[in-house]
Design a protein around this motif. Structure first.
Motif, PDB file in Angstrom:
ATOM      1  N   ALA A  34       0.763  -0.990   0.074  1.00 49.16           N
ATOM      2  CA  ALA A  34       0.049   0.040  -0.186  1.00 49.16           C
ATOM      3  C   ALA A  34       1.107   1.257   0.023  1.00 49.16           C
ATOM      4  O   ALA A  34       1.984   1.098   0.591  1.00 49.16           O
ATOM      5  CB  ALA A  34      -0.756   0.066   1.383  1.00 49.16           C
ATOM      6  N   SER A  35       0.396   2.273  -0.564  1.00 48.59           N
ATOM      7  CA  SER A  35       1.035   3.604  -0.680  1.00 48.59           C
ATOM      8  C   SER A  35       0.784   4.208   0.795  1.00 48.59           C
ATOM      9  O   SER A  35      -0.006   3.746   1.537  1.00 48.59           O
ATOM     10  CB  SER A  35       0.452   4.623  -1.627  1.00 48.59           C
ATOM     11  OG  SER A  35      -1.024   4.792  -1.205  1.00 48.59           O
ATOM     12  N   PRO A  36       1.920   5.042   1.175  1.00 50.42           N
ATOM     13  CA  PRO A  36       1.877   5.642   2.443  1.00 50.42           C
ATOM     14  C   PRO A  36       0.279   6.201   2.734  1.00 50.42           C
ATOM     15  O   PRO A  36       0.022   6.196   3.884  1.00 50.42           O
ATOM     16  CB  PRO A  36       2.883   6.843   2.426  1.00 50.42           C
ATOM     17  CG  PRO A  36       3.996   6.135   1.599  1.00 50.42           C
ATOM     18  CD  PRO A  36       3.077   5.632   0.319  1.00 50.42           C
ATOM     19  N   SER A  37      -0.041   6.852   1.795  1.00 48.87           N
ATOM     20  CA  SER A  37      -1.437   7.406   2.067  1.00 48.87           C
ATOM     21  C   SER A  37      -2.642   6.533   2.226  1.00 48.87           C
ATOM     22  O   SER A  37      -3.449   6.587   3.231  1.00 48.87           O
ATOM     23  CB  SER A  37      -2.131   8.224   0.613  1.00 48.87           C
ATOM     24  OG  SER A  37      -3.196   8.816   0.726  1.00 48.87           O
ATOM     25  N   GLU A  38      -2.304   5.322   1.609  1.00 50.82           N
ATOM     26  CA  GLU A  38      -3.356   3.994   2.078  1.00 50.82           C
ATOM     27  C   GLU A  38      -3.291   3.465   3.402  1.00 50.82           C
ATOM     28  O   GLU A  38      -4.184   3.217   4.096  1.00 50.82           O
ATOM     29  CB  GLU A  38      -3.240   3.215   0.881  1.00 50.82           C
ATOM     30  CG  GLU A  38      -3.904   3.530  -0.312  1.00 50.82           C
ATOM     31  CD  GLU A  38      -3.590   2.334  -1.623  1.00 50.82           C
ATOM     32  OE1 GLU A  38      -4.630   2.296  -2.582  1.00 50.82           O
ATOM     33  OE2 GLU A  38      -2.617   1.726  -1.606  1.00 50.82           O
ATOM     34  N   VAL A  39      -1.843   3.483   3.662  1.00 47.91           N
ATOM     35  CA  VAL A  39      -1.570   2.969   5.137  1.00 47.91           C
ATOM     36  C   VAL A  39      -2.135   3.973   6.291  1.00 47.91           C
ATOM     37  O   VAL A  39      -2.834   3.537   7.191  1.00 47.91           O
ATOM     38  CB  VAL A  39      -0.134   2.966   5.249  1.00 47.91           C
ATOM     39  CG1 VAL A  39       0.385   2.400   6.772  1.00 47.91           C
ATOM     40  CG2 VAL A  39       0.473   1.730   4.223  1.00 47.91           C
ATOM     41  N   LEU A  91     -10.916   7.719 -11.779  1.00 47.89           N
ATOM     42  CA  LEU A  91     -10.918   8.476 -10.302  1.00 47.89           C
ATOM     43  C   LEU A  91      -9.626   9.381 -10.372  1.00 47.89           C
ATOM     44  O   LEU A  91      -9.852  10.217  -9.694  1.00 47.89           O
ATOM     45  CB  LEU A  91     -10.887   7.360  -9.179  1.00 47.89           C
ATOM     46  CG  LEU A  91     -11.889   6.388  -9.241  1.00 47.89           C
ATOM     47  CD1 LEU A  91     -11.628   5.242  -8.030  1.00 47.89           C
ATOM     48  CD2 LEU A  91     -13.443   7.156  -8.692  1.00 47.89           C
ATOM     49  N   GLY A  92      -8.714   9.147 -11.125  1.00 47.29           N
ATOM     50  CA  GLY A  92      -7.650  10.019 -10.932  1.00 47.29           C
ATOM     51  C   GLY A  92      -6.901   9.779  -9.558  1.00 47.29           C
ATOM     52  O   GLY A  92      -6.964   8.971  -8.911  1.00 47.29           O
ATOM     53  N   ASP A  93      -6.065  10.856  -9.215  1.00 48.58           N
ATOM     54  CA  ASP A  93      -5.328  10.749  -7.768  1.00 48.58           C
ATOM     55  C   ASP A  93      -6.295  10.972  -6.528  1.00 48.58           C
ATOM     56  O   ASP A  93      -5.786  10.612  -5.728  1.00 48.58           O
ATOM     57  CB  ASP A  93      -4.314  11.759  -7.827  1.00 48.58           C
ATOM     58  CG  ASP A  93      -3.169  11.659  -8.805  1.00 48.58           C
ATOM     59  OD1 ASP A  93      -2.852  10.298  -8.960  1.00 48.58           O
ATOM     60  OD2 ASP A  93      -2.368  12.465  -9.098  1.00 48.58           O
ATOM     61  N   GLU A  94      -7.320  11.715  -6.677  1.00 43.49           N
ATOM     62  CA  GLU A  94      -8.133  12.205  -5.553  1.00 43.49           C
ATOM     63  C   GLU A  94      -9.405  11.625  -5.716  1.00 43.49           C
ATOM     64  O   GLU A  94     -10.247  11.871  -4.616  1.00 43.49           O
ATOM     65  CB  GLU A  94      -8.181  13.566  -5.454  1.00 43.49           C
ATOM     66  CG  GLU A  94      -6.826  14.253  -5.477  1.00 43.49           C
ATOM     67  CD  GLU A  94      -6.860  15.658  -5.179  1.00 43.49           C
ATOM     68  OE1 GLU A  94      -7.638  16.328  -5.194  1.00 43.49           O
ATOM     69  OE2 GLU A  94      -5.822  16.222  -4.679  1.00 43.49           O
ATOM     70  N   GLY A 110      -7.771   6.709  -5.825  1.00 44.07           N
ATOM     71  CA  GLY A 110      -6.528   6.962  -6.426  1.00 44.07           C
ATOM     72  C   GLY A 110      -5.344   6.822  -5.079  1.00 44.07           C
ATOM     73  O   GLY A 110      -5.914   7.269  -4.114  1.00 44.07           O
ATOM     74  N   GLU A 111      -4.348   6.295  -5.620  1.00 46.97           N
ATOM     75  CA  GLU A 111      -3.369   5.909  -4.599  1.00 46.97           C
ATOM     76  C   GLU A 111      -2.759   6.981  -3.824  1.00 46.97           C
ATOM     77  O   GLU A 111      -2.099   7.032  -2.794  1.00 46.97           O
ATOM     78  CB  GLU A 111      -2.518   4.720  -5.133  1.00 46.97           C
ATOM     79  CG  GLU A 111      -2.976   3.422  -5.548  1.00 46.97           C
ATOM     80  CD  GLU A 111      -1.969   2.665  -6.117  1.00 46.97           C
ATOM     81  OE1 GLU A 111      -1.027   2.247  -5.428  1.00 46.97           O
ATOM     82  OE2 GLU A 111      -2.074   2.344  -7.193  1.00 46.97           O
ATOM     83  N   LEU A 112      -2.728   8.163  -4.669  1.00 46.33           N
ATOM     84  CA  LEU A 112      -2.016   9.606  -4.144  1.00 46.33           C
ATOM     85  C   LEU A 112      -3.000   9.948  -2.847  1.00 46.33           C
ATOM     86  O   LEU A 112      -2.057  10.034  -1.747  1.00 46.33           O
ATOM     87  CB  LEU A 112      -1.805  10.255  -5.238  1.00 46.33           C
ATOM     88  CG  LEU A 112      -1.089  11.551  -4.666  1.00 46.33           C
ATOM     89  CD1 LEU A 112       0.114  11.130  -4.584  1.00 46.33           C
ATOM     90  CD2 LEU A 112      -1.175  12.588  -5.923  1.00 46.33           C
ATOM     91  N   ARG A 113      -4.018  10.277  -2.995  1.00 41.60           N
ATOM     92  CA  ARG A 113      -4.913  10.880  -1.694  1.00 41.60           C
ATOM     93  C   ARG A 113      -6.392  10.149  -2.014  1.00 41.60           C
ATOM     94  O   ARG A 113      -7.094  10.467  -0.827  1.00 41.60           O
ATOM     95  CB  ARG A 113      -4.878  12.590  -1.848  1.00 41.60           C
ATOM     96  CG  ARG A 113      -3.737  13.116  -1.517  1.00 41.60           C
ATOM     97  CD  ARG A 113      -3.906  14.646  -1.836  1.00 41.60           C
ATOM     98  NE  ARG A 113      -3.661  14.892  -3.153  1.00 41.60           N
ATOM     99  CZ  ARG A 113      -2.947  15.166  -4.004  1.00 41.60           C
ATOM    100  NH1 ARG A 113      -1.377  14.982  -3.629  1.00 41.60           N
ATOM    101  NH2 ARG A 113      -3.170  15.523  -5.177  1.00 41.60           N
ATOM    102  N   GLY A 114      -6.851   9.617  -2.925  1.00 41.38           N
ATOM    103  CA  GLY A 114      -8.172   9.214  -3.178  1.00 41.38           C
ATOM    104  C   GLY A 114      -8.811   8.478  -2.048  1.00 41.38           C
ATOM    105  O   GLY A 114     -10.115   8.728  -1.505  1.00 41.38           O
ATOM    106  N   THR A 154     -19.359   6.893  -5.800  1.00 41.99           N
ATOM    107  CA  THR A 154     -18.241   7.379  -6.455  1.00 41.99           C
ATOM    108  C   THR A 154     -18.219   8.989  -6.503  1.00 41.99           C
ATOM    109  O   THR A 154     -18.929   9.700  -6.874  1.00 41.99           O
ATOM    110  CB  THR A 154     -18.202   6.985  -7.918  1.00 41.99           C
ATOM    111  OG1 THR A 154     -18.214   5.396  -7.936  1.00 41.99           O
ATOM    112  CG2 THR A 154     -16.978   7.388  -8.807  1.00 41.99           C
ATOM    113  N   GLN A 155     -17.125   9.337  -6.103  1.00 36.71           N
ATOM    114  CA  GLN A 155     -17.127  10.896  -5.967  1.00 36.71           C
ATOM    115  C   GLN A 155     -15.441  11.235  -6.695  1.00 36.71           C
ATOM    116  O   GLN A 155     -14.306  10.637  -6.314  1.00 36.71           O
ATOM    117  CB  GLN A 155     -17.036  11.229  -4.685  1.00 36.71           C
ATOM    118  CG  GLN A 155     -18.150  11.034  -3.863  1.00 36.71           C
ATOM    119  CD  GLN A 155     -18.274  11.714  -2.566  1.00 36.71           C
ATOM    120  OE1 GLN A 155     -17.551  12.944  -2.428  1.00 36.71           O
ATOM    121  NE2 GLN A 155     -19.246  11.309  -1.679  1.00 36.71           N
ATOM    122  N   ILE A 156     -15.586  12.111  -7.692  1.00 38.09           N
ATOM    123  CA  ILE A 156     -14.328  12.621  -8.339  1.00 38.09           C
ATOM    124  C   ILE A 156     -14.393  14.092  -8.158  1.00 38.09           C
ATOM    125  O   ILE A 156     -15.532  14.724  -8.716  1.00 38.09           O
ATOM    126  CB  ILE A 156     -14.294  12.315  -9.687  1.00 38.09           C
ATOM    127  CG1 ILE A 156     -14.492  10.747  -9.941  1.00 38.09           C
ATOM    128  CG2 ILE A 156     -13.027  12.492 -10.527  1.00 38.09           C
ATOM    129  CD1 ILE A 156     -14.762  10.127 -11.276  1.00 38.09           C
TER     130      ILE A 156
END
Length: 170
Positions: A34-39, A91-94, A110-114, A154-156
């Protein structure tokens, strides 16, 4: 009448009970990679569910054998053609999706912040948490934590920037 589509309160006919009377069969599952954001998202969900219900769910990775009762946070190996699919490109990043699939609750984006935004939105819109300021929050106290068994949201975001303070900090 200001135009637009009138809001209609959703009528919930089936509930998925995650926590009841001090116990739960659920665990929180995040990806082994998992990405840090997902953790952070998985840990935040664990913390707030404990504050809400008094029950601390175990956080484990998707390397563990699947169980029927899981709260899936982020990108995991649980996703597939026979279960559910998250379109991360759309979904993109968010962006994120909140979904009940069988007996599983999925919060993924999104794995960055989503995924992190998905957890906070779930806590706010489904469970009633409120964060007014850094020092003023409302966390409900519930003996039963249940969600709409047909949840599929779903929210984008229309734009990427999320600045809450006048100095540009979030």
């Amino acid at each position: 009448d200001f135009g637009g589509t009138p809001y209609v309160e959703p009528q919930v006919t089936e509930w998925l009970t995650l926590i009841e009377n001090g116990g739960s069969h659920y665990s929180i599952v995040r990806g082994a990679n998992a990405s840090p954001s997902e953790v952070t998202a998985a840990n935040e969900l664990q913390s707030y569910l404990a504050q809400i219900s008094g029950v601390t769910l175990t956080v484990r990775t998707d390397a563990a054998f699947p169980s029927p009762n899981e709260i899936i946070v982020g990108k995991t190996n649980r996703e597939g053609s026979n279960t559910y699919k998250i379109d991360r490109t759309a979904l993109g990043d968010e962006g994120f999706r909140l979904l009940v699939s069988g007996q599983k609750l999925v919060i993924a984006g999104g794995e960055l912040r989503g995924t992190l935004y998905g957890v906070y939105t779930f806590l706010e819109e489904q469970l009633g948490c409120r964060w007014f300021t850094e020092d003023v929050t409302t966390i409900p106290s519930l003996s039963t934590v249940a969600v709409n068994a047909k949840l599929d949201d779903t929210q984008i975001p229309a734009f990427e920037a999320r600045h809450l303070n006048g100095d540009g900090s979030v």
